[in-house]
Design a protein around this motif. Structure first.
Motif, short mmCIF file in Angstrom:
data_model
loop_
_atom_site.label_atom_id
_atom_site.label_comp_id
_atom_site.label_asym_id
_atom_site.label_seq_id
_atom_site.Cartn_x
_atom_site.Cartn_y
_atom_site.Cartn_z
N SER A 267 8.99 -1.85 -1.60
CA SER A 267 8.41 -1.90 -3.08
C SER A 267 6.78 -2.20 -2.62
N ALA A 268 5.93 -2.39 -3.98
CA ALA A 268 4.68 -2.94 -4.07
C ALA A 268 4.79 -4.18 -2.99
N LEU A 269 3.89 -4.39 -2.17
CA LEU A 269 3.49 -5.55 -1.36
C LEU A 269 2.48 -6.41 -1.80
N ASP A 270 2.82 -7.84 -1.65
CA ASP A 270 1.54 -8.83 -1.85
C ASP A 270 1.42 -9.35 -0.43
N ASP A 271 0.42 -10.46 -0.17
CA ASP A 271 -0.06 -11.05 0.78
C ASP A 271 1.15 -11.52 1.54
N GLU A 272 2.17 -12.38 1.00
CA GLU A 272 3.13 -12.90 1.43
C GLU A 272 4.08 -11.98 2.24
N LEU A 273 4.41 -10.91 1.79
CA LEU A 273 5.47 -9.75 2.27
C LEU A 273 4.69 -9.30 3.62
N ILE A 274 3.27 -8.89 3.18
CA ILE A 274 2.62 -8.30 4.18
C ILE A 274 2.71 -9.27 5.62
N ALA A 275 2.48 -10.47 5.32
CA ALA A 275 2.51 -11.39 6.42
C ALA A 275 4.10 -11.28 7.09
#
Length: 448
Positions: A267-275
């Motif tokens: 799904s679309a990623l935010d900074d927390e998920l990328i980390a």
């Protein structure tokens, strides 16, 4: 190249005067090279043709003007279907229950085995030399994996998951999933799969499109973090990677927090998920990877319902999910997350022979170059599966998993649709051929 009888026996041979497509990220190609494959099915020499002497008794194959690439790896395979539209009645709870009961009969088991053998053969003939199944009807793939490894059957290297693990009534249950009511049953079910010899594990963290019955079910949270963590801990203790079906930001976060190693679909990623992808302390190797399966999301979403045969609810659920999958692939690529290749074979319009199309979609919609897409399907997938020392590139000591092609796939990915020779662990498939669904291929070519 001469036609030879198909066999599981490895006879030493050499591919002479060929161009090697390394599978490196930059698309590097080596010209006028010779590759020598020994009696153990391994690459014993890779050198410029002018500098090499082929051992006496080896078959010598003139591959001049051809291109040899590493065998493809498909990380998201189902062997119970062939890619023709799935009847939505079979995806209802009642339909899945009836099919599940049927597969436990002698006739049902025989049918599932025939479908699996057909899928494996099609994958191999299309150039795929390693697969990971992620949601099986029973444990047929485990037995076929062992038969191939023993040299009794020609096929790709297999990582077999057996049934995936889902919450009660969750995605895939009961046909291709064991239901986990709590942490204790989650532990029992993962141990059951391991006892049956699986070498991969799959969790359904969220609902999915194919069996959704209400709006918003695809991507809705299903298995809780604690149960998924229990499964990950048990699998990791045995050195097994865990995949998670996850189609919403919340579902991806829960699965990563639990320690899964690959997110399927995404799904679309935010900074927390990328980390979390980059540094995941609960995963087996300290990081997690994304397998976008654009073939499944974009294919089903590209056609009206009268073409795909899906219900209105499934069609509406497919829109945000497929958009999220594409966003995830783009963001992961831009942010240096490991992105592997898996197609979700067997789903509607995702045929067993079209792994090449996933590379095409990555290159045309997700910001990859053709070289980066091939790199993902070979070296990156091998790294994710922790078999980089065994396959994924053309190097001395590795298994001879090879494709002989008419053109350089980093310049034209469509050349992957018709390999002239496939070699799996040193075992050649001469003049590989697959049964194609021309109507599906034509529609996908026009739309995508």
């Amino acid at each position: 190249m001469a036609i030879r009888k198909r066999t599981t026996t490895v006879e030493p041979f050499a591919l002479e005067h060929t161009n090697i497509v390394t599978g490196d990220e930059d698309g590097r190609t080596l010209t006028d090279m010779t590759i020598v494959i020994d009696e153990g099915g391994r690459i014993s020499q890779v050198m410029p043709s002018a500098q090499i002497g082929v051992p006496q008794g080896y078959h010598r194959i003139d591959a001049s003007e051809k291109f040899v690439a590493p065998g493809l790896i498909n990380m998201h395979v189902h062997l119970f279907a062939d890619g023709k539209p799935i009847n939505p009645k079979q995806a209802t709870p009642k339909g899945q229950a009836l099919l599940s009961a049927l597969t436990r009969t002698p006739v049902g088991r025989s049918y599932i085995r025939r479908k699996a053998v057909s899928g494996i053969d099609t994958l191999l003939n299309s150039g795929v030399t390693t697969i990971r199944t992620v949601g099986d009807v029973g444990y047929v793939a485990v037995g076929l994996r062992d038969k191939i490894a023993a040299g009794k059957m020609l096929g790709p290297r297999i990582f077999a998951s057996g049934p995936m693990l889902a919450s009660p009534g969750g995605h895939g249950a009961p046909l291709v999933a064991l239901e986990c009511e709590d942490e204790e049953s989650a532990r029992t079910n993962v141990e059951k799969n391991i006892d049956h010899g699986v070498n991969a594990i799959k969790i359904a963290a969220t609902g999915g499109i194919t069996d959704s019955q209400v709006l918003g079910e695809a991507g809705s949270l299903q298995m809780d973090v604690e149960s998924m963590r229990t499964i990950c801990d048990a699998a990791h203790a045995c050195g097994l990677l865990v995949a998670a079906h996850a189609q919403s930001p919340e579902g991806v976060k829960n699965a990563l927090t639990a320690g899964v190693d690959t997110i399927e679909h995404g799904s679309a990623l935010d900074d927390e998920l990328i980390a979390l992808f980059h540094e995941n302390p609960n995963s087996l190797h300290g990081y997690s990877s994304l397998i976008p399966t654009l073939s499944a999301g974009m294919s089903i979403n590209a056609f009206p319902r009268d073409v795909s045969g899906i219900t209105e609810i499934q069609y509406e659920n497919s829109k945000p999910v497929s958009e999220g999958m594409l966003a995830a692939a783009r963001q992961a690529h831009m942010n240096g997350i490991r992105v592997g290749v898996g197609t979700d074979t067997g789903m509607t319009f995702v045929t067993q022979y079209a792994t090449w199309r996933e590379l095409y979609l990555l290159a045309h919609y997700a910001g990859f170059t053709a070289a980066e897409a091939l790199h993902a399907a070979t070296q990156v997938n091998a790294q994710i599966l922790d078999i980089g020392d065994e396959t994924g590139s053309i190097e001395v000591g590795k298994a001879a998993d090879l494709l002989v092609l008419d053109a350089d796939p980093t310049q034209d990915l469509r050349t992957l649709t018709s390999p002239k020779l496939v070699v799996a662990a040193g075992r050649p498939v001469w003049r590989p051929k697959v049964k194609r669904f021309d109507d599906i291929d034509t529609m996908l070519d026009e739309r995508l």
